[in-house]
Write a protein that holds these residues in place. Sequence first.
Motif, short mmCIF file in Angstrom:
data_model
loop_
_atom_site.label_atom_id
_atom_site.label_comp_id
_atom_site.label_asym_id
_atom_site.label_seq_id
_atom_site.Cartn_x
_atom_site.Cartn_y
_atom_site.Cartn_z
N SER A 56 0.83 -1.20 0.00
CA SER A 56 0.00 0.00 0.00
C SER A 56 0.87 1.25 0.00
O SER A 56 1.92 1.31 0.62
CB SER A 56 -0.90 0.00 1.24
OG SER A 56 -1.57 1.21 1.35
N LEU A 57 0.41 2.25 -0.67
CA LEU A 57 1.08 3.54 -0.70
C LEU A 57 0.97 4.23 0.66
O LEU A 57 1.79 5.06 1.01
CB LEU A 57 0.45 4.41 -1.80
CG LEU A 57 1.15 5.67 -2.24
CD1 LEU A 57 2.54 5.35 -2.73
CD2 LEU A 57 0.36 6.35 -3.32
N ALA A 58 -0.03 3.84 1.45
CA ALA A 58 -0.26 4.48 2.74
C ALA A 58 0.91 4.27 3.70
O ALA A 58 1.16 5.10 4.56
CB ALA A 58 -1.55 3.96 3.37
N HIS A 59 1.63 3.18 3.60
CA HIS A 59 2.75 2.92 4.50
C HIS A 59 3.91 3.87 4.23
O HIS A 59 4.71 4.13 5.10
CB HIS A 59 3.20 1.47 4.37
CG HIS A 59 2.14 0.50 4.77
ND1 HIS A 59 1.65 0.43 6.05
CD2 HIS A 59 1.47 -0.42 4.06
CE1 HIS A 59 0.72 -0.51 6.11
NE2 HIS A 59 0.60 -1.03 4.91
N ALA A 60 4.03 4.37 3.04
CA ALA A 60 5.14 5.24 2.68
C ALA A 60 4.85 6.71 2.97
O ALA A 60 5.76 7.52 3.00
CB ALA A 60 5.47 5.07 1.20
N GLU A 61 3.61 7.05 3.17
CA GLU A 61 3.22 8.44 3.36
C GLU A 61 3.46 8.88 4.80
O GLU A 61 3.06 8.21 5.74
CB GLU A 61 1.74 8.63 3.04
CG GLU A 61 1.39 8.39 1.60
CD GLU A 61 1.95 9.46 0.68
OE1 GLU A 61 2.01 10.63 1.08
OE2 GLU A 61 2.33 9.10 -0.43
N PRO A 62 4.08 10.04 5.00
CA PRO A 62 4.22 10.57 6.37
C PRO A 62 2.86 11.06 6.86
O PRO A 62 1.99 11.40 6.05
CB PRO A 62 5.20 11.73 6.19
CG PRO A 62 5.08 12.13 4.77
CD PRO A 62 4.70 10.89 4.01
N PRO A 63 2.66 11.10 8.17
CA PRO A 63 1.37 11.59 8.69
C PRO A 63 1.15 13.05 8.30
O PRO A 63 2.10 13.81 8.13
CB PRO A 63 1.51 11.45 10.21
CG PRO A 63 2.84 10.89 10.48
CD PRO A 63 3.57 10.70 9.20
N LEU A 64 -0.10 13.41 8.18
CA LEU A 64 -0.45 14.78 7.82
C LEU A 64 -0.18 15.73 8.98
O LEU A 64 -0.32 15.36 10.15
CB LEU A 64 -1.92 14.86 7.40
CG LEU A 64 -2.28 14.08 6.14
CD1 LEU A 64 -3.78 14.08 5.94
CD2 LEU A 64 -1.58 14.65 4.92
N ASP A 65 0.17 16.93 8.65
CA ASP A 65 0.49 17.97 9.63
C ASP A 65 -0.77 18.36 10.40
O ASP A 65 -1.88 18.40 9.85
CB ASP A 65 1.06 19.17 8.88
CG ASP A 65 1.54 20.25 9.80
OD1 ASP A 65 1.05 21.38 9.68
OD2 ASP A 65 2.42 19.96 10.64
N ASN A 80 -3.00 8.87 2.94
CA ASN A 80 -3.29 9.16 4.34
C ASN A 80 -4.76 8.92 4.65
O ASN A 80 -5.34 9.59 5.50
CB ASN A 80 -2.92 10.61 4.66
CG ASN A 80 -1.48 10.89 4.44
OD1 ASN A 80 -1.08 11.31 3.36
ND2 ASN A 80 -0.65 10.63 5.44
N ALA A 81 -5.35 7.97 3.96
CA ALA A 81 -6.80 7.72 4.09
C ALA A 81 -7.21 7.42 5.53
O ALA A 81 -8.26 7.89 5.98
CB ALA A 81 -7.21 6.58 3.18
N LYS A 82 -6.40 6.68 6.24
CA LYS A 82 -6.78 6.32 7.62
C LYS A 82 -6.93 7.58 8.48
O LYS A 82 -7.91 7.72 9.20
CB LYS A 82 -5.73 5.39 8.22
CG LYS A 82 -6.10 4.89 9.59
CD LYS A 82 -5.11 3.87 10.09
CE LYS A 82 -5.55 3.35 11.44
NZ LYS A 82 -4.63 2.33 11.95
N GLN A 83 -5.99 8.50 8.37
CA GLN A 83 -6.06 9.74 9.12
C GLN A 83 -7.27 10.57 8.71
O GLN A 83 -7.98 11.12 9.56
CB GLN A 83 -4.80 10.57 8.87
CG GLN A 83 -3.85 10.64 10.01
CD GLN A 83 -2.71 11.57 9.68
OE1 GLN A 83 -2.12 11.48 8.61
NE2 GLN A 83 -2.38 12.47 10.58
N LEU A 84 -7.51 10.66 7.42
CA LEU A 84 -8.63 11.46 6.93
C LEU A 84 -9.98 10.86 7.31
O LEU A 84 -10.90 11.58 7.67
CB LEU A 84 -8.52 11.63 5.41
CG LEU A 84 -7.33 12.47 4.94
CD1 LEU A 84 -7.20 12.40 3.43
CD2 LEU A 84 -7.46 13.90 5.41
N VAL A 85 -10.09 9.55 7.26
CA VAL A 85 -11.35 8.89 7.63
C VAL A 85 -11.60 9.05 9.12
O VAL A 85 -12.74 9.26 9.55
CB VAL A 85 -11.35 7.42 7.20
CG1 VAL A 85 -12.48 6.65 7.83
CG2 VAL A 85 -11.43 7.32 5.69
#
Length: 108
Positions: free
Chosen positions: A36-45, A79-84
Amino acid sequence: LRRPDGFEHDEDPTVRVCTVCRRLPLPRNGRKNGTSLAHAEPPLDASFLAGIKEELASMEENEQNIQSLSQVFRFYAGNAKQLVQLLADFITKQCFPWELIHALHLLD
């Protein structure tokens, strides 16, 4: 019109996107077989998330906010998990019943 190398993303021309839906990144842009691309994305500010909360709060005033937020959610799909989580918190704690239909459009 299909292009084997995809199309440029509207907000980031360095990202090539699917030729069918024009929003999903192509495999060579960071997604390897089954990862998943989500693992490579840093958390959102935190300030970015606060801005999204403000946009959600003003949802009833201007329905164009939903369209713009939908594009933001698609762009930051990694960052779908954070956004959801942010959206679920808004829906369960702050959203009025007549706003639910607009908020649920963001879940596509």
